[in-house]
Design an enzyme around this catalytic site. Structure first.
Site, PDB file in Angstrom:
ATOM      1  N   ARG A   2       0.673  -1.156   0.341  1.00  0.00           N
ATOM      2  CA  ARG A   2       0.048  -0.203   0.000  1.00  0.00           C
ATOM      3  C   ARG A   2       0.828   1.347  -0.001  1.00  0.00           C
ATOM      4  NH1 ARG A   2      -4.791  -1.528   1.477  1.00  0.00           N
ATOM      5  NH2 ARG A   2      -3.613  -2.866   2.318  1.00  0.00           N
ATOM      6  N   THR A   3       2.109   1.212   0.909  1.00  0.00           N
ATOM      7  CA  THR A   3       2.672   2.472   1.094  1.00  0.00           C
ATOM      8  C   THR A   3       3.545   2.612  -0.260  1.00  0.00           C
ATOM      9  OG1 THR A   3       2.871   2.232   3.366  1.00  0.00           O
ATOM     10  CG2 THR A   3       4.460   3.552   2.441  1.00  0.00           C
ATOM     11  N   HIS A  34       6.217   6.204  11.077  1.00  0.00           N
ATOM     12  CA  HIS A  34       5.754   6.053   9.676  1.00  0.00           C
ATOM     13  C   HIS A  34       5.393   7.578   9.457  1.00  0.00           C
ATOM     14  CE1 HIS A  34       4.324   4.692   6.147  1.00  0.00           C
ATOM     15  NE2 HIS A  34       3.771   3.595   6.438  1.00  0.00           N
ATOM     16  N   LYS A  62      24.568 -10.419  -2.442  1.00  0.00           N
ATOM     17  CA  LYS A  62      25.979 -10.494  -2.438  1.00  0.00           C
ATOM     18  C   LYS A  62      26.610  -9.992  -1.064  1.00  0.00           C
ATOM     19  CE  LYS A  62      26.280 -10.164  -7.382  1.00  0.00           C
ATOM     20  NZ  LYS A  62      26.343  -9.298  -8.677  1.00  0.00           N
ATOM     21  N   ARG A  84      12.123   1.632   3.411  1.00  0.00           N
ATOM     22  CA  ARG A  84      11.164   0.744   4.432  1.00  0.00           C
ATOM     23  C   ARG A  84      12.233  -0.217   4.770  1.00  0.00           C
ATOM     24  NH1 ARG A  84       5.436   0.579   5.711  1.00  0.00           N
ATOM     25  NH2 ARG A  84       5.154  -1.415   6.441  1.00  0.00           N
TER      26      ARG A  84
END
Lengths: 317, 317, 317
Positions: C57-58, C136, C86, C107
């Site tokens: 959603r974000t 947030h 890696k 995020r």
């Protein structure tokens, strides 16, 4: 020959004139970007990225380059692709992608994939973004753009290549490209089992090349460029062998104490790095490896513009 | 009725007038593209692609179509989506996607998903990109655009459908669409277990349809279109049964020796292909299956423009 | 202080003046969008989305926001990224991404990741899209924009927070932001084990806060905002405990019978929902949770414009 409508599979395709033109264009794009005036000259053009193996750095750089110029990108993570899972041939996949693209960026583990792709396309140019142990011609281009921007020249240079020179396709493509310039001396520094392959050495007849298995103070103090590549544990037969070797080729701040000063030499690395490149160098002005990625953005923008035949003037913002 | 603000779930929604208008627009876009003058008329509009099953070809074609017109795309690989993994209902997911989209392209294994989506949207039109065994109305549209572009007409045609006619939703949607034209004769050629379903046959009352279980020379020589679909091993109860059947419906160069000449007939296939379509046809000018994907690009661009109510004139480059 | 070139890690960074300015801009963008006149003021700018955990959603909201303004997005599904595989450090990854970006949306499950990112960037601003149990801040911004748009004010409000207030970083960020307004009264309604943490309560000294373990009719009838958050079964030690609790905090149509009328109160939820928010509310005009996502689009567009220093006027379509 102009690069317009040319697919690029190998760094040997660039003529000296092509390189000069690409570097001049890359430099102009860098200036325009700093003014917020990047021309939207690829508006309406479509790039397809076909990455049959992961390479986040190259992928992101190409996507950003295309989009900054107004073009758009159709990306398909191959893992989740139904092309491969339904058993489609590479030829048919390329035919599909060619139907809606102007340029296809191909990364593939098979060195021959790039010629299959070039043979299947009708509407698109193909750019090789790494084909197995083969080539990586856009990396070589960004490497010479980095050298040119940082040191002001490419001719007449002492270039020390360190690390895994056998499997590192980056140094293969770069060496071939440096062979087009004058008075470039290559010093190949590697463990015997990871030295530059004979096939590459043979193609470098106009270059002075010497092989070394130690990164001596003399080499460091003469170097205009130290180009480090990643040494992977998996290349060695035992952990002990790896441990014994890795320290010998580690580039760090203390090693650079005898090197030329800032403005006269740079340390480069295609990234990602392991222990062969120490983080204690990160704030040294001679550490060019982070700036190198930004040069890559402009080098790829320049290559897109030339192969797609766009003009900076026609559709400036 | 205009298609402006209409969601498209079935190929039966297109009137004959809609099709004529869409094909004319698709044709104009093809011309504009060849001149490098595709109008950026969807600038600022957002397409969301919601693919609950893989379909790389349809996905890429829609993304390229939207972006070539200046629009942007928000794509979410459903596997990695937290919508599904947090157990969200399809209704809530569509509500979310609707909050930032102008058009939602939905591919879903459940035939009913498309009506849930149409019921949940407030700001966006929904385009069905395949709903289980149901329909695939944009594939049908590109198929008729291909026929029209290659043969100059859609009325008065002999269309031979070959392969898996039972599970191939492509031929279901195409047959329904061809039913809107005059004097189309459908020849359905398939193994008994894979023949065209009764439900589809019933909806074709205005079309002359005949069922066959062999691809005879007579059928081939009469055909204006041979439309081949993929035959999947999994549809047969035993490997032997599959092996016995597959050769009978294979379209290849030798089969076409009795067919009409180039310009008067085409071979089509929605791809990907298995052995039912031989690569020895690839360079035959009657092989339209690679060109078919390019027609698909323009057909989808036309549909986006009409459903979103954009104008070619208002915001040309 | 203007937000130009400011990275945003916490909702505490927004001053009251910043919020007023962002909400005014978000509101203007909403109007312009309804007229089809969203300015293409981020043309040529690049956003990178770096999501080290899923949040569809974000992610989608940010991508749509950037693209609607003419900017482009380089997205990398971290699962398939070769950065992580890696073994690259977060610092090196951010250095890479910074080389081609103007803004990085991050995020990450680790609360400290955001400060590593802010320390590594040279060309880009960083926007926190959720850092573990931390903050947030763009969700908090869209929440106050929703309240302001729906009720016409943010000062002088009774806000009832219901559900999981312990682990829900959304309500932490929102509470801190509401603390910048006048006469906001917070009613925290949760099972004892899921109440608002002391650290958050301590930072709310200018707010009137009360803790409750029941969602009483009195609270409902006084509420201007009921903000519901998801209650996850995994937070409880036994299934029985969860079953016993979940009914007590369920917001549904019957509960709202004693609430203020439409126009005077709203129900909000960051979504996705479980059983704590009943679908029988979906068509109630006081249910603002679907509209909330659309407000989020404009709030994020406003934040992008302010942190990147773009102007609505300079490059309008």
């Amino acid at each position: 020959m102009s690069l317009f409508k040319q697919s690029i599979s190998s760094s040997e395709q660039y003529s000296r004139a092509n390189i000069d033109s690409l570097l001049a264009l890359a430099n102009e794009l860098k200036s325009l970007d700093s003014l917020g005036r990047v021309p939207q000259c690829l508006t309406g053009r479509v790039m397809s990225s076909l990455f049959f193996e992961n390479s986040s750095r190259t992928y992101c750089s190409f996507v950003a380059a295309m989009q900054k110029l107004g073009g758009s990108v159709v990306s398909l993570p191959i893992e989740s692709s139904s092309f491969a899972s339904k058993g489609e041939s590479l030829f048919d996949t390329i035919k599909t992608v060619d139907s809606y693209s102007d340029v296809i960026v191909l990364r593939h583990p098979d060195p021959n994939a790039i010629s299959v792709a070039c043979g299947a396309t009708e509407h698109s140019v193909v750019l090789n973004a790494g084909n197995g142990a083969g080539e990586h011609p856009t990396q070589a281009l960004l490497d010479v753009f980095t050298i040119h921007s940082e040191l002001g020249r490419i001719d007449d240079l002492n270039v020390v290549l360190v690390g895994d020179l056998k499997f590192g396709r980056t140094v293969h493509s770069l060496s071939k490209l440096l062979g087009k310039f004058n008075n470039v001396r290559l010093y190949c520094v590697a463990h015997d089992s990871l030295q530059m392959p004979n096939e590459v050495l043979k193609s470098l007849d106009s270059v002075s090349v010497s092989l070394h298995n130690e990164l001596t103070k003399e080499l460091v103090s003469e170097a205009d460029v130290i180009y480090v590549t990643r040494v992977q544990k998996e290349r060695f037969s035992t952990e002990e062998e790896y441990e014994a070797v890795k320290g010998k080729f580690c580039v760090n701040a203390s090693l650079l104490s005898t090197a030329k000063p800032a403005g006269q030499m740079v340390v480069m690395h295609p990234l990602p790095r392991n222990e062969e490149l120490s983080t204690d160098l990160d704030s040294d002005p001679r550490a060019a490896y982070f700036r190198q990625m930004r040069y890559g953005l402009y080098a790829r923008m320049a290559l897109l513009i030339e192969t797609l035949g766009a003009s900076l003037l026609s559709t400036c913002e």
